[in-house]
Scaffold this active site. Sequence first.
Site, PDB file in Angstrom:
ATOM      1  N   LEU A  68      12.985  -7.916   2.978  1.00  0.00           N
ATOM      2  CA  LEU A  68      11.911  -6.971   2.672  1.00  0.00           C
ATOM      3  C   LEU A  68      12.036  -6.515   1.224  1.00  0.00           C
ATOM      4  O   LEU A  68      13.099  -6.063   0.799  1.00  0.00           O
ATOM      5  CB  LEU A  68      12.003  -5.758   3.606  1.00  0.00           C
ATOM      6  N   GLY A  72       8.924   0.156  -5.749  1.00  0.00           N
ATOM      7  CA  GLY A  72       8.931   1.601  -5.966  1.00  0.00           C
ATOM      8  C   GLY A  72       9.713   2.265  -4.851  1.00  0.00           C
ATOM      9  O   GLY A  72       9.181   3.050  -4.072  1.00  0.00           O
ATOM     10  N   GLY A  74      11.980   4.523  -4.648  1.00  0.00           N
ATOM     11  CA  GLY A  74      12.363   5.929  -4.652  1.00  0.00           C
ATOM     12  C   GLY A  74      13.864   6.094  -4.501  1.00  0.00           C
ATOM     13  O   GLY A  74      14.656   5.332  -5.063  1.00  0.00           O
ATOM     14  N   LEU A  95      11.812   2.091 -11.372  1.00  0.00           N
ATOM     15  CA  LEU A  95      11.865   2.236 -12.831  1.00  0.00           C
ATOM     16  C   LEU A  95      12.656   3.480 -13.225  1.00  0.00           C
ATOM     17  O   LEU A  95      12.799   3.773 -14.407  1.00  0.00           O
ATOM     18  CB  LEU A  95      10.447   2.324 -13.411  1.00  0.00           C
ATOM     19  N   SER A  96      13.156   4.220 -12.221  1.00  0.00           N
ATOM     20  CA  SER A  96      13.899   5.459 -12.466  1.00  0.00           C
ATOM     21  C   SER A  96      15.401   5.199 -12.445  1.00  0.00           C
ATOM     22  O   SER A  96      15.939   4.688 -11.462  1.00  0.00           O
ATOM     23  CB  SER A  96      13.534   6.495 -11.397  1.00  0.00           C
ATOM     24  N   LYS A  97      16.081   5.585 -13.521  1.00  0.00           N
ATOM     25  CA  LYS A  97      17.539   5.415 -13.579  1.00  0.00           C
ATOM     26  C   LYS A  97      18.227   6.250 -12.508  1.00  0.00           C
ATOM     27  O   LYS A  97      19.168   5.800 -11.851  1.00  0.00           O
ATOM     28  CB  LYS A  97      18.056   5.816 -14.964  1.00  0.00           C
ATOM     29  N   ASN A  98      17.776   7.501 -12.339  1.00  0.00           N
ATOM     30  CA  ASN A  98      18.390   8.383 -11.345  1.00  0.00           C
ATOM     31  C   ASN A  98      18.251   7.816  -9.941  1.00  0.00           C
ATOM     32  O   ASN A  98      19.189   7.858  -9.142  1.00  0.00           O
ATOM     33  CB  ASN A  98      17.759   9.778 -11.389  1.00  0.00           C
ATOM     34  N   CYS A 269      -2.611  20.078  -5.723  1.00  0.00           N
ATOM     35  CA  CYS A 269      -2.831  18.807  -5.022  1.00  0.00           C
ATOM     36  C   CYS A 269      -3.116  19.038  -3.541  1.00  0.00           C
ATOM     37  O   CYS A 269      -3.970  18.359  -2.956  1.00  0.00           O
ATOM     38  CB  CYS A 269      -1.631  17.882  -5.200  1.00  0.00           C
TER      39      CYS A 269
END
Length: 287
Positions: A68, A72, A74, A95-98, A269
């Site tokens: 799978l 993204g 998370g 795309l997030s280092k953290n 939102c």
Amino acid sequence: MPDELKPHFANVQAHYDLSDDFFRLFLDPTQTYSCAYFERDDMTLQEAQIAKIDLALGKLGLQPGMTLLDVGCGWGATMMRAVEKYDVNVVGLTLSKNQANHVQQLVANSENLRSKRVLLAGWEQFDEPVDRIVSIGAFEHFGHERYDAFFSLAHRLLPADGVMLLHTITGLHPKEIHERGLPMSFTFARFLKFIVTEIFPGGRLPSIPMVQECASANGFTVTRVQSLQPHYAKTLDLWSAALQANKGQAIALQSEEVYERYMKYLTGCAEMFRIGYIDVNQFTCQK
């Protein structure tokens, strides 16, 4: 993929690499940062987030030993749930280092023997065959001009019976807003500008027809579209209440300005979902 398609690292990191500790002040323990699914009214936020993940994974026809791809991924909740519940191999892209560092820790601490990888990379840089694809809350960052390239890549990576589950916020075209009798106010326009400049730089919402047309044009059949609109309003209400309850810590970790900005974003939102300006949908795309 064409050389010019470089992932939007800077835009994504501007939001998601703010501070894991800050996000933990309002997210549930799984750190799932997308719409929950309140299958029952008495569900906790954590239970509802797992229910949402199960809802998405349950549409893929996963079998033990499949691979799978989570586009993204998370902080890794969907990946790890897929491994535990369906006994599959997983590859996560972020795309997030953290987020990548956090998922690496989850993988290192997991005793499950299935292959689990997280890559600090965009789908634009990925070119391995997979059996199924899930993408929850990432499509909003791609930009309209990349939709065709994304669906084309997904179609190429999947086998003949492949399925992709795409979970994304969707927006109404101004014409649809008018047809539904919703007020088109400067307040709404200003709030949208605030979101795409101060919260999610470069963010663009697709419309439902846009997703369906791009999927179809690239060889997919959209077999189901499921709206979770009221569930996102409730999710955002719980997030804003949690952040407000942790106001002191939030300001200590960041600043009063960041705290106020996030409260404005979360409460605003929620109102947009309640009024009906925006929706959130799961698209089941069959090859």
